[in-house]
Design a protein around this motif. Structure first.
Motif, PDB file in Angstrom:
ATOM      1  N   SER A  12      35.017  44.733  36.915  1.00  0.00           N
ATOM      2  CA  SER A  12      36.238  44.794  37.705  1.00  0.00           C
ATOM      3  C   SER A  12      36.122  45.868  38.788  1.00  0.00           C
ATOM      4  O   SER A  12      36.487  45.659  39.943  1.00  0.00           O
ATOM      5  CB  SER A  12      37.418  45.089  36.778  1.00  0.00           C
ATOM      6  OG  SER A  12      38.516  45.545  37.522  1.00  0.00           O
ATOM      7  N   ARG A 318      47.288  42.508  40.108  1.00  0.00           N
ATOM      8  CA  ARG A 318      46.414  42.168  38.982  1.00  0.00           C
ATOM      9  C   ARG A 318      47.207  41.738  37.755  1.00  0.00           C
ATOM     10  O   ARG A 318      46.634  41.563  36.695  1.00  0.00           O
ATOM     11  CB  ARG A 318      45.540  43.375  38.635  1.00  0.00           C
ATOM     12  CG  ARG A 318      44.562  43.734  39.745  1.00  0.00           C
ATOM     13  CD  ARG A 318      43.758  44.942  39.389  1.00  0.00           C
ATOM     14  NE  ARG A 318      42.782  44.644  38.340  1.00  0.00           N
ATOM     15  CZ  ARG A 318      42.054  45.562  37.746  1.00  0.00           C
ATOM     16  NH1 ARG A 318      42.184  46.821  38.076  1.00  0.00           N
ATOM     17  NH2 ARG A 318      41.184  45.240  36.817  1.00  0.00           N
ATOM     18  N   ARG A 320      48.560  38.972  37.033  1.00  0.00           N
ATOM     19  CA  ARG A 320      48.121  37.662  36.559  1.00  0.00           C
ATOM     20  C   ARG A 320      46.839  37.815  35.753  1.00  0.00           C
ATOM     21  O   ARG A 320      46.667  37.205  34.701  1.00  0.00           O
ATOM     22  CB  ARG A 320      47.872  36.731  37.741  1.00  0.00           C
ATOM     23  CG  ARG A 320      49.133  36.261  38.393  1.00  0.00           C
ATOM     24  CD  ARG A 320      49.102  34.760  38.619  1.00  0.00           C
ATOM     25  NE  ARG A 320      48.772  34.022  37.416  1.00  0.00           N
ATOM     26  CZ  ARG A 320      49.671  33.394  36.669  1.00  0.00           C
ATOM     27  NH1 ARG A 320      50.931  33.417  37.006  1.00  0.00           N
ATOM     28  NH2 ARG A 320      49.294  32.734  35.600  1.00  0.00           N
ATOM     29  N   GLU A 321      45.947  38.652  36.297  1.00  0.00           N
ATOM     30  CA  GLU A 321      44.666  38.888  35.628  1.00  0.00           C
ATOM     31  C   GLU A 321      44.908  39.439  34.217  1.00  0.00           C
ATOM     32  O   GLU A 321      44.276  39.012  33.249  1.00  0.00           O
ATOM     33  CB  GLU A 321      43.869  39.879  36.478  1.00  0.00           C
ATOM     34  CG  GLU A 321      42.492  40.198  35.968  1.00  0.00           C
ATOM     35  CD  GLU A 321      41.869  41.323  36.789  1.00  0.00           C
ATOM     36  OE1 GLU A 321      42.115  41.369  38.009  1.00  0.00           O
ATOM     37  OE2 GLU A 321      41.156  42.156  36.205  1.00  0.00           O
ATOM     38  N   ALA A 323      47.574  39.016  32.430  1.00  0.00           N
ATOM     39  CA  ALA A 323      48.163  37.971  31.597  1.00  0.00           C
ATOM     40  C   ALA A 323      47.079  37.033  31.076  1.00  0.00           C
ATOM     41  O   ALA A 323      47.097  36.611  29.920  1.00  0.00           O
ATOM     42  CB  ALA A 323      49.208  37.189  32.390  1.00  0.00           C
ATOM     43  N   VAL A 324      46.103  36.727  31.951  1.00  0.00           N
ATOM     44  CA  VAL A 324      44.992  35.871  31.525  1.00  0.00           C
ATOM     45  C   VAL A 324      44.233  36.530  30.376  1.00  0.00           C
ATOM     46  O   VAL A 324      43.917  35.898  29.359  1.00  0.00           O
ATOM     47  CB  VAL A 324      44.051  35.577  32.715  1.00  0.00           C
ATOM     48  CG1 VAL A 324      42.746  34.962  32.228  1.00  0.00           C
ATOM     49  CG2 VAL A 324      44.733  34.651  33.715  1.00  0.00           C
TER      50      VAL A 324
ATOM     51  N   PHE B 110      46.982  28.181  32.055  1.00  0.00           N
ATOM     52  CA  PHE B 110      48.127  28.475  32.922  1.00  0.00           C
ATOM     53  C   PHE B 110      48.252  27.416  33.994  1.00  0.00           C
ATOM     54  O   PHE B 110      47.337  26.623  34.238  1.00  0.00           O
ATOM     55  CB  PHE B 110      47.944  29.837  33.613  1.00  0.00           C
ATOM     56  CG  PHE B 110      48.056  31.009  32.696  1.00  0.00           C
ATOM     57  CD1 PHE B 110      49.288  31.536  32.366  1.00  0.00           C
ATOM     58  CD2 PHE B 110      46.926  31.618  32.177  1.00  0.00           C
ATOM     59  CE1 PHE B 110      49.398  32.634  31.542  1.00  0.00           C
ATOM     60  CE2 PHE B 110      47.024  32.718  31.356  1.00  0.00           C
ATOM     61  CZ  PHE B 110      48.261  33.234  31.037  1.00  0.00           C
ATOM     62  N   TYR B 118      36.535  37.955  39.413  1.00  0.00           N
ATOM     63  CA  TYR B 118      35.222  38.584  39.607  1.00  0.00           C
ATOM     64  C   TYR B 118      34.208  38.193  38.527  1.00  0.00           C
ATOM     65  O   TYR B 118      33.092  38.677  38.528  1.00  0.00           O
ATOM     66  CB  TYR B 118      35.355  40.112  39.679  1.00  0.00           C
ATOM     67  CG  TYR B 118      36.183  40.723  38.578  1.00  0.00           C
ATOM     68  CD1 TYR B 118      35.618  41.011  37.346  1.00  0.00           C
ATOM     69  CD2 TYR B 118      37.531  41.005  38.778  1.00  0.00           C
ATOM     70  CE1 TYR B 118      36.369  41.571  36.338  1.00  0.00           C
ATOM     71  CE2 TYR B 118      38.298  41.560  37.769  1.00  0.00           C
ATOM     72  CZ  TYR B 118      37.713  41.839  36.560  1.00  0.00           C
ATOM     73  OH  TYR B 118      38.454  42.399  35.555  1.00  0.00           O
TER      74      TYR B 118
END
Lengths: 421, 254
Positions: A12, A318, A320-321, A323-324, B110, B118
């Motif tokens: 990241s 970020r 959403r990231e 949450a994923v 989703f 990334y």
């Protein structure tokens, strides 16, 4: 925390290398500053402590030790009292004293101090780790009206061997009465030492007597003119000196010799240990140094605050990231670790880059600093005090990085799998 | 709308009240309130989803779909009533246990932005394997290694190895949704939850994606909880539940 979070944080961080790279550079520069100042400080302190080395005692008329040091070694300020020639001879004759070199001050040349001394000065004066004075050009003074320049004085004034100059009576930059009738010739220029020697003009004590023959009480006697070619007909033996630099046969005898000199019957004298006085003087200068340290610590704090701001600013986009990651089984504390580690990586990488930068600077400019300012910027390794500072920065970075970490943790808990709802 | 496909939620109630251990999800008298004192935004008398069952949950936005999914996924806890996942009462579990349960048993897709930009497509698929030992072990049964399993799943979903190695951000939306499906399916979780996964796709690709997803779920033995507002996608599901009928909470802004 799962080891995988490490990998994730690294990737990241790498993904946002441009933004984080800039913050990393800021951290690197602050580390360079903080550690570099520590190193310069140590180097300066060390160099300062070795302004005179090999001199065991400095003797002068009674004043404060720092005062005596200031004019005997740094040629700054003026002594209130000189000591008589007989006292100098008594010091030189002390059984413990191996050598004694007189220092007479009071004249100057265009702001640079003139030091009257004996040829022994060039033999015995030591600086740094015991280095003797060396001539970069010409030869030592060897008679009347000859002068040997310190490296900086020669360079700043643009003088070369053979140049004729006149000395001024008194010190400072003001318009001073000149000894214009008795010019001196430059016979030698000393190599750079990084000490006050670089600023001084060295002449023999006899030369100083000669230019002051027609002077009484600091002013020329009206109507009295003694041309240079006749001065040898007068008694040019020194009448007084400002201070004496003395070396002992045995360093262990230093306190006994100091006591004997302090108890000298002829006139009130004082002998000081240069190391002790230099330390005392450094304490005075230390305030400025502490301000430097404080400023560089502030810089580090600003760099870390910038780092936190950058990570926090990125957090919004970020969500959403996060949450994923939560959906695939990441726990809120994994999210906390992810964000905190990112900040920690940047701090560690920045610190490493800063240290590398410092090594590069030491390699590139170390010799220059040593020659110009007598400050040793050792390039080989890092002192514990320096590493402690880096450790403090990394610890601060870790603690600060927990701010975005905690924020992400809260967001992860509040958002669940539906960020922004 | 095909009225025959719409099932009265009351029919989902087990009249005997006996817990069927085979149920993937079992909800009884569940209520959820965002904050104490507010009226519940979700009230479900009963819902049962059997193992391997394919359920289409139809509802407009604001009908409580997202809340239901958050509850089933264990990121939110019922205010009242019971929600069991394979017999585990979620309300009785701590956050860590619920996170583990989700990682072990649930694959989640989703609406969009499914992937960590990334990471490569393959590494995105492998995410659940890193967070769940159970999914890791089961992925090894799907392929020689989790990575092989991921590559095989991607191939099945029409993502070749070259695309799989590319960063997620470089893939088309359709490809991203299929990578998300592969991620939901790796390690054969018992439940796959899909929250409007086709809404970002154009209509001819929607059905293709849905067919693939159903086939993969069938192959993995996973129940499919498919949420959409789009009634046209309901065909092919074992059962259809309408959110408006399921949720007995007074209607209001969500």
């Amino acid at each position: 925390m799962k080891p995988f979070v490490f990998v994730l944080a690294a990737r990241s961080a790498w993904n946002r290398r441009l933004t984080l790279g800039v913050t990393m550079a800021a951290v690197a520069l602050s580390v360079l500053l903080l550690v570099g100042i520590e190193r310069l400080r140590e180097g300066a302190r060390h160099g300062f402590a070795e302004t005179v080395s090999g001199t065991d005692l400095i003797v002068g008329s009674r004043t404060s030790p720092v005062q005596l040091l200031l004019y005997a070694v740094f040629h700054v300020g003026a002594p209130t009292n000189n000591m008589g020639w007989a006292a100098f001879q008594a010091v030189a004759a002390d059984p413990a004293v191996a050598w004694a070199v007189p220092v007479a001050l009071g004249d100057s040349h265009r702001g640079f101090p003139v030091v009257g001394t004996s040829p022994g000065y060039f033999e015995h004066f030591r600086h740094g780790d015991g280095r003797a004075l060396a001539l970069a050009a010409g030869r030592r003074f060897d008679g009347l009206f000859e002068v040997v320049l310190g490296a900086e004085a020669a360079q700043r004034l643009g003088y070369a061997v053979g140049r004729r100059i006149t000395l001024s009576h008194g010190t400072g930059e003001a318009l001073l009465p000149e000894h214009a009738d008795k010019p001196f010739v430059v016979t030698g220029i000393l190599a750079r030492t990084g000490t006050p020697v670089d600023r001084a003009l060295h002449v023999s004590l006899e030369s100083l007597e000669a230019i002051h023959l027609e002077w009484r009480g600091g002013a020329p006697v009206p109507g009295l003119v003694i041309p240079a070619e006749f001065v040898r007909k007068f008694d040019l033996s020194p009448k007084s000196v400002t201070a004496v630099l003395a070396g002992l046969h045995e360093r262990t005898a230093v306190f006994a010799a100091q006591r004997r000199i302090n108890a000298h019957a002829g006139e009130p004298l004082q002998a000081i240990l240069p190391g002790v006085a230099l330390d005392e003087l450094w304490q005075v200068l230390g305030t400025a140094e502490r301000v430097l340290v404080a400023v560089s610590a502030l810089t580090a704090a600003i760099a870390i605050a910038g780092l936190v701001a950058v990570i926090l600013a990125g957090l919004g986009e970020r969500r959403r990231e996060l949450a994923v990651l939560r959906a695939t089984g990441a726990r809120p504390r994994d999210i906390f670790a992810l964000l905190t580690l990112e900040g920690l990586f940047v701090t560690v990488a920045g610190s490493a880059a800063g240290l590398a930068l410092l090594l590069a600077c030491a390699l590139l400019f170390g010799d220059l600093l040593l020659a110009r300012y007598g400050v040793a910027l050792a390039a080989q390794s890092f002192a514990p005090s320096e590493l402690a500072r880096v450790g403090a920065i990394i610890a601060a970075g870790l603690v600060a990085s927990m701010v975005p970490g905690l924020r992400a943790y809260r967001l992860a808990v509040a958002d669940g799998l539906t960020p922004g709802s | 709308m095909d009225p025959a496909a719409a099932v009265d939620p009351a029919a989902a109630v087990d009249p005997a009240g006996a817990a069927d251990a085979g149920d993937a999800v079992r909800i009884d008298a569940l209520e959820f309130t965002w904050r104490a004192g507010l009226a519940p935004c979700l009230a479900i008398p009963a819902l049962r989803i059997g193992a391997g069952e394919r359920v289409f949950i139809q509802g407009m936005s604001g009908s409580g779909k997202s809340t239901l999914l958050n509850l089933v996924a264990g990121v939110a806890v019922p205010t009242r009533g019971s929600l069991r996942l394979f017999g585990h009462e979620l309300g009785a579990l701590g956050g860590a246990a619920r996170d583990r349960l989700r990682g072990d048993h649930i694959g989640y897709i989703f609406q969009q932005f499914n992937l960590i930009p990334y990471l490569s497509a393959i590494d995105n698929v492998l995410l659940p394997v890193h967070f769940s030992a159970r999914r890791r072990a089961r992925a090894r049964q799907q392929g020689a290694s989790p990575r092989d399993a991921a590559i095989a799943l991607l191939a099945r979903l029409d993502i070749d190895a070259a695309s799989g190695a590319r960063r997620a951000a470089q893939l088309s939306i359709g490809q991203q949704q299929r990578v998300a499906a592969a991620r939901a399916l790796i390690g054969a979780p018992e439940i796959v939850i899909a929250d409007e996964p086709t809404s970002a796709l154009d209509s001819e690709r929607q059905q293709a994606f849905l067919d693939l997803l159903m086939a993969c779920c069938a192959a993995a033995g996973s129940a499919l909880l498919f949420v959409s507002h789009d009634q046209r996608l309901a065909a092919g599901f074992d059962r259809q539940v309408r959110m408006e009928e399921l949720n007995r909470a007074p209607r209001g802004p969500a």
